[in-house]
Scaffold this active site. Structure first.
Site, mmCIF file in Angstrom:
data_model
loop_
_atom_site.group_PDB
_atom_site.id
_atom_site.type_symbol
_atom_site.label_atom_id
_atom_site.label_comp_id
_atom_site.label_asym_id
_atom_site.label_seq_id
_atom_site.Cartn_x
_atom_site.Cartn_y
_atom_site.Cartn_z
ATOM 1 N N ASP A 13 -2.284 -10.424 -2.496
ATOM 2 C CA ASP A 13 -3.105 -10.704 -3.674
ATOM 3 C C ASP A 13 -2.808 -12.077 -4.272
ATOM 4 O O ASP A 13 -2.822 -12.265 -5.487
ATOM 5 C CB ASP A 13 -2.922 -9.601 -4.739
ATOM 6 C CG ASP A 13 -3.259 -8.236 -4.185
ATOM 7 O OD1 ASP A 13 -4.251 -8.142 -3.449
ATOM 8 O OD2 ASP A 13 -2.514 -7.273 -4.453
ATOM 9 N N HIS A 43 -10.619 -9.760 -0.941
ATOM 10 C CA HIS A 43 -10.620 -11.167 -1.335
ATOM 11 C C HIS A 43 -11.676 -11.363 -2.388
ATOM 12 O O HIS A 43 -12.759 -10.817 -2.269
ATOM 13 C CB HIS A 43 -11.051 -12.057 -0.170
ATOM 14 C CG HIS A 43 -10.092 -12.058 0.955
ATOM 15 N ND1 HIS A 43 -8.742 -12.098 0.772
ATOM 16 C CD2 HIS A 43 -10.298 -12.073 2.286
ATOM 17 C CE1 HIS A 43 -8.162 -12.121 1.951
ATOM 18 N NE2 HIS A 43 -9.075 -12.086 2.881
HETATM 19 P P1 IMP Z 1 -2.506 0.831 2.810
HETATM 20 O O1 IMP Z 1 -2.278 -0.272 3.803
HETATM 21 O O2 IMP Z 1 -3.856 0.762 2.170
HETATM 22 O O3 IMP Z 1 -2.208 2.207 3.356
HETATM 23 O O4 IMP Z 1 -1.458 0.620 1.627
HETATM 24 C C1 IMP Z 1 -0.060 0.606 1.866
HETATM 25 C C2 IMP Z 1 0.651 -0.242 0.816
HETATM 26 O O5 IMP Z 1 0.215 -1.610 0.946
HETATM 27 C C3 IMP Z 1 0.335 0.140 -0.642
HETATM 28 O O6 IMP Z 1 1.458 -0.148 -1.443
HETATM 29 C C4 IMP Z 1 -0.805 -0.794 -1.011
HETATM 30 O O7 IMP Z 1 -0.905 -1.011 -2.398
HETATM 31 C C5 IMP Z 1 -0.399 -2.047 -0.267
HETATM 32 N N1 IMP Z 1 -1.562 -2.873 0.081
HETATM 33 C C6 IMP Z 1 -2.472 -2.614 1.041
HETATM 34 N N2 IMP Z 1 -3.396 -3.599 1.072
HETATM 35 C C7 IMP Z 1 -3.068 -4.477 0.106
HETATM 36 C C8 IMP Z 1 -3.633 -5.723 -0.339
HETATM 37 O O8 IMP Z 1 -4.631 -6.231 0.159
HETATM 38 N N3 IMP Z 1 -2.984 -6.330 -1.359
HETATM 39 C C9 IMP Z 1 -1.862 -5.831 -1.890
HETATM 40 N N4 IMP Z 1 -1.302 -4.690 -1.523
HETATM 41 C C10 IMP Z 1 -1.892 -4.008 -0.522
#
Ligand code: IMP
Ligand code: MG
Length: 338
Positions: A13, A43
């Site tokens: 982010d 994004h």
């Molecule tokens: P998942 O990949 O959606 O299963 O999420 C796993 C972990 O990665 C969680 O803590 C999410 O908040 C974090 N996460 C996944 N995608 C993003 C992103 O684009 N930005 C920030 N954190 C992310």
């Protein structure tokens, strides 16, 4: 010549999409390729106060009109989100998808939504990306080539990327952040479903190491984290609101957690894993509101200059881009200033 890989140093982010869009223009890139996990990333870039570009699947290299965009074979593709973004940003003639990409189905999304482990413990974005990647590992997932609606866009993106990196400059945009890497973050299980480093991004695209010419590591001046897991120096919600720097996730709408300061040991570790050749220091307007909207080096304050020096010392790489606000043009290019 070669590929410049854009990664995030901490928890994501940080504006990688905007940086990739900016680099596509700076380098007159012929191609910008999305690496990373899947549609869990979000994004957003403001072209003006009224006009915001948001994507979850496509890289933001298309902000430069002569840059084509592609999705690398390691990235999970959700055909519905892909179709929406291609339509919304009129990219039919400029986008390709590797025929080997694993496909995210509605069933993957439902299974993530129903998983208490992912919802309550990990804090997943529940985009189906992790389930699709796990089915891919088990050799159960469909690939892009099996998907009728993706037929017009299929290509060998690995071949395209390597060939174009030999003929000119291309940009590779990774997702998430180094400390969300599955096998490299110390915070397992509070991580995503793959690694998010320079080497992982090259692998997601099928890029030969010979064709990598640089690594742009994006460092968020006021780091944030969404979902569970440790965060050194975390501010409480009141402090975040008082400083007027609240942010909400693009995919989930959740309030992002914030750290008062860059965790310097972690930044050094990220530099060790990624080997950056340059740094983009983003969200400097959150660190020092008086630089908001700056576009020239002279407009940077002593406070921000000191932060730049510390980041350069910790990473061993020059800060070449400083982001000063949410608009696409709110960037100071420091390449001439070193
Ligand atoms: P998942 O990949 O959606 O299963 O999420 C796993 C972990 O990665 C969680 O803590 C999410 O908040 C974090 N996460 C996944 N995608 C993003 C992103 O684009 N930005 C920030 N954190 C992310
Ligand atoms: Mg991967």
């Amino acid at each position: 010549m070669g590929a410049i890989i854009v990664v995030d140093a901490l928890w994501g982010d940080s504006g990688k999409g905007k940086v990739a869009g900016y680099l596509s223009r700076r380098e007159h890139a012929s191609l910008c390729v999305r690496a990373g996990i899947g549609t869990n990333a979000g994004h957003s870039v403001y072209l003006s106060e009224q006009e915001v570009i948001r994507t979850r699947q496509l890289p933001l290299g298309f902000l430069h009109p002569s840059t084509a965009v592609a999705i690398g074979s390691g990235v999970a593709v959700d055909p519905r989100i892909f179709a929406q973004e291609v339509e919304r940003y009129d990219l039919r003639e400029r986008v390709t998808v590797d025929y080997r990409c694993p496909i995210i189905t509605e069933d993957h999304i439902r299974r993530e939504q129903e998983s208490q482990h992912l919802s309550e413990k990990v804090g997943s974005t529940k985009s189906g990306s992790g389930m699709a990647q796990s089915d891919f590992v088990l050799r159960l997932a469909k690939q892009a080539k099996d998907c009728p609606e993706l037929q017009p866009y299929l290509a060998d993106v690995a071949k395209l990327a390597n060939e174009q990196a030999q003929a000119g400059t291309i940009i590779i945009e990774c997702s998430q952040g180094t400390f969300l890497s599955l096998a490299l973050s110390p915070d397992y299980p509070y991580v995503t479903s793959g690694n998010c480093t320079v080497a992982a991004a090259a692998d997601d695209v099928g890029l030969s190491w010979r064709n990598i010419s640089g690594a742009m590591m994006v460092v968020k001046a006021v780091p944030s984290r969404v979902g569970a897991g440790p965060m050194p120096g975390e501010m409480n919600a009141d402090e975040i609101q008082q400083r007027g720097i609240a942010e909400y996730g693009v995919v989930t709408g959740r309030l992002r957690r914030k750290a008062a300061e860059i965790p310097w040991d972690m930044l050094r570790y990220a530099a060790l894993l990624n080997g950056p050749t340059e740094i983009a220091l983003t969200f400097c307007d959150h660190y020092d509101p008086s630089v908001t909207g700056a576009t020239t080096p002279e407009q940077l304050t002593q406070t921000v200059r000191e932060l730049i020096a510390k980041v350069e010392q910790a990473t061993g790489a020059p800060v070449t881009m400083v982001e000063t606000g949410k608009l696409f043009e709110h960037i100071v290019d420091l390449r001439g200033a070193h």
